[in-house]
Motif scaffolding. Structure first.
Motif, mmCIF file in Angstrom:
data_model
loop_
_atom_site.group_PDB
_atom_site.id
_atom_site.type_symbol
_atom_site.label_atom_id
_atom_site.label_comp_id
_atom_site.label_asym_id
_atom_site.label_seq_id
_atom_site.Cartn_x
_atom_site.Cartn_y
_atom_site.Cartn_z
ATOM 1 N N THR A 183 0.811 -1.222 0.000
ATOM 2 C CA THR A 183 0.000 0.000 0.000
ATOM 3 C C THR A 183 0.839 1.264 0.000
ATOM 4 O OG1 THR A 183 -0.161 0.019 2.433
ATOM 5 C CG2 THR A 183 -1.878 -1.167 1.215
ATOM 6 N N ASN A 184 2.043 1.212 0.600
ATOM 7 C CA ASN A 184 2.847 2.429 0.725
ATOM 8 C C ASN A 184 4.330 2.153 0.560
ATOM 9 O OD1 ASN A 184 0.405 2.669 2.773
ATOM 10 N ND2 ASN A 184 0.906 4.758 2.114
ATOM 11 N N TYR A 185 4.990 2.996 -0.223
ATOM 12 C CA TYR A 185 6.447 3.040 -0.303
ATOM 13 C C TYR A 185 6.857 4.497 -0.164
ATOM 14 C CZ TYR A 185 11.083 3.299 -2.444
ATOM 15 O OH TYR A 185 12.404 3.579 -2.702
ATOM 16 N N ARG A 186 7.458 4.810 0.986
ATOM 17 C CA ARG A 186 7.784 6.192 1.303
ATOM 18 C C ARG A 186 6.507 7.012 1.219
ATOM 19 N NH1 ARG A 186 13.966 6.226 -1.276
ATOM 20 N NH2 ARG A 186 14.678 4.598 0.188
ATOM 21 N N LYS A 187 6.447 8.066 0.411
ATOM 22 C CA LYS A 187 5.245 8.906 0.363
ATOM 23 C C LYS A 187 4.252 8.467 -0.708
ATOM 24 C CE LYS A 187 7.548 13.045 2.146
ATOM 25 N NZ LYS A 187 7.868 14.477 1.900
ATOM 26 N N LYS A 188 4.595 7.398 -1.418
ATOM 27 C CA LYS A 188 3.747 6.922 -2.509
ATOM 28 C C LYS A 188 2.721 5.919 -2.002
ATOM 29 C CE LYS A 188 2.684 5.917 -6.891
ATOM 30 N NZ LYS A 188 2.225 6.819 -7.942
ATOM 31 N N GLU A 189 1.455 6.084 -2.412
ATOM 32 C CA GLU A 189 0.399 5.135 -2.096
ATOM 33 C C GLU A 189 -0.005 4.392 -3.368
ATOM 34 O OE1 GLU A 189 -2.893 6.944 -0.169
ATOM 35 O OE2 GLU A 189 -1.717 7.672 1.544
ATOM 36 N N PHE A 190 -0.348 3.105 -3.200
ATOM 37 C CA PHE A 190 -0.661 2.263 -4.349
ATOM 38 C C PHE A 190 -2.070 1.696 -4.234
ATOM 39 C CE2 PHE A 190 3.907 1.914 -3.511
ATOM 40 C CZ PHE A 190 4.423 2.328 -4.730
ATOM 41 N N SER A 191 -2.660 1.415 -5.385
ATOM 42 C CA SER A 191 -3.943 0.724 -5.432
ATOM 43 C C SER A 191 -3.710 -0.782 -5.363
ATOM 44 C CB SER A 191 -4.690 1.097 -6.717
ATOM 45 O OG SER A 191 -3.941 0.681 -7.851
ATOM 46 N N SER A 192 -4.796 -1.554 -5.390
ATOM 47 C CA SER A 192 -4.649 -3.019 -5.306
ATOM 48 C C SER A 192 -5.614 -3.757 -6.232
ATOM 49 C CB SER A 192 -4.862 -3.488 -3.858
ATOM 50 O OG SER A 192 -6.153 -3.119 -3.387
ATOM 51 N N GLU A 193 -6.145 -3.065 -7.239
ATOM 52 C CA GLU A 193 -7.136 -3.689 -8.120
ATOM 53 C C GLU A 193 -6.558 -4.876 -8.883
ATOM 54 O OE1 GLU A 193 -6.737 -0.470 -7.822
ATOM 55 O OE2 GLU A 193 -8.687 0.252 -7.126
ATOM 56 N N VAL A 194 -5.346 -4.729 -9.409
ATOM 57 C CA VAL A 194 -4.730 -5.823 -10.172
ATOM 58 C C VAL A 194 -4.452 -7.013 -9.261
ATOM 59 C CG1 VAL A 194 -2.725 -6.505 -11.546
ATOM 60 C CG2 VAL A 194 -3.743 -4.247 -11.869
ATOM 61 N N SER A 195 -3.959 -6.742 -8.067
ATOM 62 C CA SER A 195 -3.675 -7.817 -7.106
ATOM 63 C C SER A 195 -4.929 -8.622 -6.804
ATOM 64 C CB SER A 195 -3.123 -7.230 -5.804
ATOM 65 O OG SER A 195 -1.976 -6.468 -6.023
ATOM 66 N N LYS A 196 -6.024 -7.926 -6.553
ATOM 67 C CA LYS A 196 -7.279 -8.607 -6.210
ATOM 68 C C LYS A 196 -7.802 -9.420 -7.388
ATOM 69 C CE LYS A 196 -8.602 -5.228 -2.694
ATOM 70 N NZ LYS A 196 -9.515 -4.116 -2.331
ATOM 71 N N SER A 197 -7.685 -8.876 -8.594
ATOM 72 C CA SER A 197 -8.137 -9.604 -9.779
ATOM 73 C C SER A 197 -7.313 -10.875 -9.997
ATOM 74 C CB SER A 197 -8.043 -8.698 -11.008
ATOM 75 O OG SER A 197 -8.341 -9.405 -12.186
ATOM 76 N N LEU A 198 -5.988 -10.754 -9.857
ATOM 77 C CA LEU A 198 -5.124 -11.921 -10.030
ATOM 78 C C LEU A 198 -5.373 -12.964 -8.948
ATOM 79 C CD1 LEU A 198 -1.741 -10.230 -11.043
ATOM 80 C CD2 LEU A 198 -3.148 -11.727 -12.471
ATOM 81 N N LEU A 199 -5.646 -12.510 -7.730
ATOM 82 C CA LEU A 199 -5.886 -13.459 -6.640
ATOM 83 C C LEU A 199 -7.149 -14.276 -6.887
ATOM 84 C CD1 LEU A 199 -4.462 -14.129 -3.907
ATOM 85 C CD2 LEU A 199 -6.343 -12.930 -2.828
ATOM 86 N N GLN A 200 -8.187 -13.637 -7.431
ATOM 87 C CA GLN A 200 -9.394 -14.379 -7.775
ATOM 88 C C GLN A 200 -9.087 -15.462 -8.802
ATOM 89 O OE1 GLN A 200 -12.129 -11.352 -9.067
ATOM 90 N NE2 GLN A 200 -12.868 -10.937 -7.000
ATOM 91 N N LYS A 201 -8.306 -15.121 -9.807
ATOM 92 C CA LYS A 201 -7.931 -16.092 -10.843
ATOM 93 C C LYS A 201 -7.082 -17.219 -10.236
ATOM 94 C CE LYS A 201 -8.029 -12.963 -14.845
ATOM 95 N NZ LYS A 201 -8.721 -11.853 -14.194
ATOM 96 N N LEU A 202 -6.210 -16.866 -9.301
ATOM 97 C CA LEU A 202 -5.373 -17.877 -8.660
ATOM 98 C C LEU A 202 -6.215 -18.863 -7.863
ATOM 99 C CD1 LEU A 202 -2.527 -18.911 -7.868
ATOM 100 C CD2 LEU A 202 -2.575 -17.275 -5.979
ATOM 101 N N ASN A 203 -7.189 -18.372 -7.103
ATOM 102 C CA ASN A 203 -8.053 -19.257 -6.314
ATOM 103 C C ASN A 203 -8.907 -20.145 -7.209
ATOM 104 O OD1 ASN A 203 -7.235 -18.638 -3.674
ATOM 105 N ND2 ASN A 203 -8.553 -16.836 -3.590
ATOM 106 N N ILE A 204 -9.351 -19.618 -8.339
ATOM 107 C CA ILE A 204 -10.088 -20.436 -9.296
ATOM 108 C C ILE A 204 -9.210 -21.553 -9.842
ATOM 109 C CG2 ILE A 204 -11.155 -20.439 -11.590
ATOM 110 C CD1 ILE A 204 -12.175 -17.603 -10.941
ATOM 111 N N LYS A 205 -7.954 -21.217 -10.155
ATOM 112 C CA LYS A 205 -7.005 -22.216 -10.653
ATOM 113 C C LYS A 205 -6.796 -23.317 -9.625
ATOM 114 C CE LYS A 205 -2.240 -22.685 -12.316
ATOM 115 N NZ LYS A 205 -0.977 -21.967 -12.642
ATOM 116 N N ILE A 206 -6.709 -22.972 -8.359
ATOM 117 C CA ILE A 206 -6.507 -23.973 -7.301
ATOM 118 C C ILE A 206 -7.706 -24.895 -7.200
ATOM 119 C CG2 ILE A 206 -6.321 -24.265 -4.800
ATOM 120 C CD1 ILE A 206 -4.638 -21.679 -4.808
ATOM 121 N N ARG A 207 -8.911 -24.323 -7.285
ATOM 122 C CA ARG A 207 -10.132 -25.152 -7.179
ATOM 123 C C ARG A 207 -10.246 -26.125 -8.341
ATOM 124 N NH1 ARG A 207 -12.639 -19.964 -6.026
ATOM 125 N NH2 ARG A 207 -13.077 -19.747 -3.791
#
Length: 281
Positions: free
Chosen positions: A255-279
């Motif tokens: 979420t944070n590196y020094r003063k920079k803040e980051f989003s997490s939309e790509v992470s969440k999308s990839l995680l859904q695909k990863l869990n589907i792959k596991i199932r």
């Protein structure tokens, strides 16, 4: 209980000799594996990475060290600990047998399998903050040995101490060329627009199992362009998103590196695909 060379032993058993080569010289490899309800995730990838690493370190691979044999050995200790219905972290450690100084007297090996129950099953992402910085006290040399999961992890240990002392959740490691190679406990991915980049193995990053899974997901996704290339620290401030991967947490957004803040939309999308792959596997 633990599994020592195929024999179940109590955790308190005095199995580690002071002359153990993993202890005395770091002459050991390990695999950190996630098991979900008795199913070993990404087992084929773990097995072949272990076999390749043992060959690189000139360890003698026993004739019975087949994929099926080691899988049965893992299940055996899970059953002994009544953990086949849990999400479990399994550590499979292989070290050269006792004997010798820098020059071993034998390339034969011992192995130990330990288990630890995890609090969650499938991979999840929380909305908690996750703050990182660079660890610049020591650097990793690029090369084949840096890609292996050996017992030589003192830089990760010192980096973890540094992170705790300074209130960070994690730190990123640099190689001797001052490029970012990985986090203290996993591989790093950088998202900018529709390009997702991760350092190449040649830069000295760990040949991570979850790294491989995420790369496969990205290559099958036309939404993003995937690139393996060196990552400069200057790129972090320009990135839209950063995330860490390992087999225990899956995908962990920064979420944070020094003063920079980051989003997490790509992470969440990839995680859904990863869990589907596991199932589905």
């Amino acid at each position: 209980m633990i599994n020592f060379n195929g024999t179940l032993q109590d955790n308190s058993s005095n199995l580690l000799s002071i002359d153990n080569r993993g202890y005395a010289y770091g002459d050991a490899l390990f695999e950190t594996i996630k098991v979900l309800n008795g199913k070993i995730l990404f087992w084929e990838d773990h097995y072949f990475r272990l076999m390749a690493s043992m060959r690189i370190l000139r360890m003698e691979i026993p004739m019975n060290f087949t994929m099926e044999f080691l899988q049965d050995e893992i299940i055996k200790i899970l059953e002994a600990n009544n953990e086949t219905g849990n999400s479990v972290r399994v550590k499979l450690l292989v070290n050269r047998v006792v004997g010798g100084k820098y020059l071993p007297v034998s390339n034969n090996i011992d192995y130990v399998i330990t288990t630890e129950v995890l609090p969650t099953d499938l991979y999840q992402i929380t909305d908690s903050s996750y703050i990182i910085d660079l660890y610049k006290d020591f650097f990793i040399a690029p090369g084949l040995l840096s890609t292996l999961k050996t017992n030589n992890k003192i830089t990760n240990v010192l980096g973890s101490i540094y992170a705790k002392e300074n209130g960070f959740d994690n730190c990123l490691l640099l190689n001797t060329n001052k490029n970012i190679i990985e986090a203290l406990n996993g591989n790093i991915f950088v998202v900018k627009d529709n390009v997702i980049k991760t350092p190449p193995l040649e830069d000295g990053c760990l040949k991570g199992i979850m790294r491989k899974q995420v790369i496969e997901l990205l290559k099958a996704n036309d939404e993003f362009e995937f690139v393996e290339d060196s990552v400069s620290p200057f790129e972090l401030q320009k990135a839209d998103e950063l995330f860490i991967t390992n087999v225990i947490v899956g995908i962990l957004p920064i979420t944070n590196y020094r003063k920079k803040e980051f989003s997490s939309e790509v992470s969440k999308s990839l995680l859904q695909k990863l869990n589907i792959k596991i199932r589905l596997t």
